[in-house]
Scaffold this motif. Structure first.
Motif, mmCIF file in Angstrom:
data_model
loop_
_atom_site.group_PDB
_atom_site.id
_atom_site.type_symbol
_atom_site.label_atom_id
_atom_site.label_comp_id
_atom_site.label_asym_id
_atom_site.label_seq_id
_atom_site.Cartn_x
_atom_site.Cartn_y
_atom_site.Cartn_z
ATOM 1 N N GLU A 192 0.813 -1.215 0.000
ATOM 2 C CA GLU A 192 0.000 0.000 0.000
ATOM 3 C C GLU A 192 0.848 1.268 0.000
ATOM 4 O OE1 GLU A 192 -3.793 -1.658 2.687
ATOM 5 O OE2 GLU A 192 -2.551 0.016 3.381
ATOM 6 N N PHE A 193 2.144 1.108 0.251
ATOM 7 C CA PHE A 193 2.976 2.274 0.520
ATOM 8 C C PHE A 193 4.031 2.533 -0.556
ATOM 9 C CE2 PHE A 193 1.423 3.186 4.670
ATOM 10 C CZ PHE A 193 1.031 1.970 5.184
ATOM 11 N N SER A 201 7.992 3.301 -6.125
ATOM 12 C CA SER A 201 6.539 3.192 -6.106
ATOM 13 C C SER A 201 6.094 1.849 -5.528
ATOM 14 C CB SER A 201 5.992 3.355 -7.524
ATOM 15 O OG SER A 201 6.481 2.308 -8.356
ATOM 16 N N ARG A 202 4.820 1.698 -5.371
ATOM 17 C CA ARG A 202 4.268 0.523 -4.694
ATOM 18 C C ARG A 202 4.599 -0.786 -5.393
ATOM 19 N NH1 ARG A 202 -1.729 3.218 -3.755
ATOM 20 N NH2 ARG A 202 -0.993 4.912 -2.390
ATOM 21 N N ALA A 244 7.582 5.639 4.793
ATOM 22 C CA ALA A 244 6.465 5.060 4.056
ATOM 23 C C ALA A 244 5.356 6.093 3.900
ATOM 24 C CB ALA A 244 5.936 3.828 4.789
ATOM 25 N N SER A 245 4.800 6.129 2.695
ATOM 26 C CA SER A 245 3.703 7.043 2.432
ATOM 27 C C SER A 245 2.557 6.308 1.754
ATOM 28 C CB SER A 245 4.163 8.190 1.534
ATOM 29 O OG SER A 245 3.061 9.031 1.199
ATOM 30 N N ALA A 275 0.680 11.492 -3.690
ATOM 31 C CA ALA A 275 1.475 12.704 -3.882
ATOM 32 C C ALA A 275 2.952 12.474 -3.589
ATOM 33 C CB ALA A 275 0.941 13.824 -2.992
ATOM 34 N N ALA A 276 3.268 11.431 -2.845
ATOM 35 C CA ALA A 276 4.667 11.189 -2.503
ATOM 36 C C ALA A 276 5.521 10.888 -3.731
ATOM 37 C CB ALA A 276 4.768 10.047 -1.504
ATOM 38 N N LEU A 277 4.910 10.325 -4.768
ATOM 39 C CA LEU A 277 5.672 10.080 -5.996
ATOM 40 C C LEU A 277 5.835 11.359 -6.807
ATOM 41 C CD1 LEU A 277 4.620 6.665 -7.546
ATOM 42 C CD2 LEU A 277 6.833 7.334 -6.639
#
Length: 126
Positions: free
Chosen positions: A30-31, A51-52, A97-98, A102-104
């Motif tokens: 999920e993160f 990415s995930r 972990a996000s 938006a973290a990407l």
């Protein structure tokens, strides 16, 4: 989510080390996962993000071509392989972990990360 880093230590310049970050508590896939580092007296800085599903990675310019971020969702672990280490790579390395997409888009924004590990020290001797 609990994040536990390992693999740091003292290493000579030019050598390699691989950091690991084991996650628990929620489905790892999920993160979006990232590595940050902090040198003494310097603000914590972004190093790399993945990415995930490992389809997207991005690195800060100073480590591009030397570091590789990867993940194994079956093992709930993210890695940072660091090659050709330099004295400037010295610092405490944190995984983060996000759950936010938006973290990407803005991987350097530490406030987008929901969970942090305790950090592992990497010291590069010249």
């Amino acid at each position: 989510v609990q994040l536990v880093e390992s693999g740091g230590g003292l290493v000579q310049a030019g050598n390699s080390v691989t950091l690991s970050c084991a996650a628990s508590g929620r489905p790892f896939s999920e993160f979006t996962m990232a590595w940050f580092r902090q040198a003494p007296g310097i603000e914590r800085e972004f190093v790399a993000v993945i990415s995930r599903t490992s389809g997207v990675t991005y690195y800060t310019e100073s480590v591009r071509g030397r570091f590789t971020i990867s993940r194994d969702n079956d093992k709930n672990t993210v890695y940072l392989q660091m090659n050709s280490l330099k004295a400037d790579d010295t610092g405490v390395y944190y995984c983060a972990a996000s759950a936010r997409t938006a973290a990407l888009l803005r991987p350097r924004a530490s406030d987008l990360y929901d969970y942090w590990g305790q950090g592992t020290q990497v010291t590069v001797s010249s």
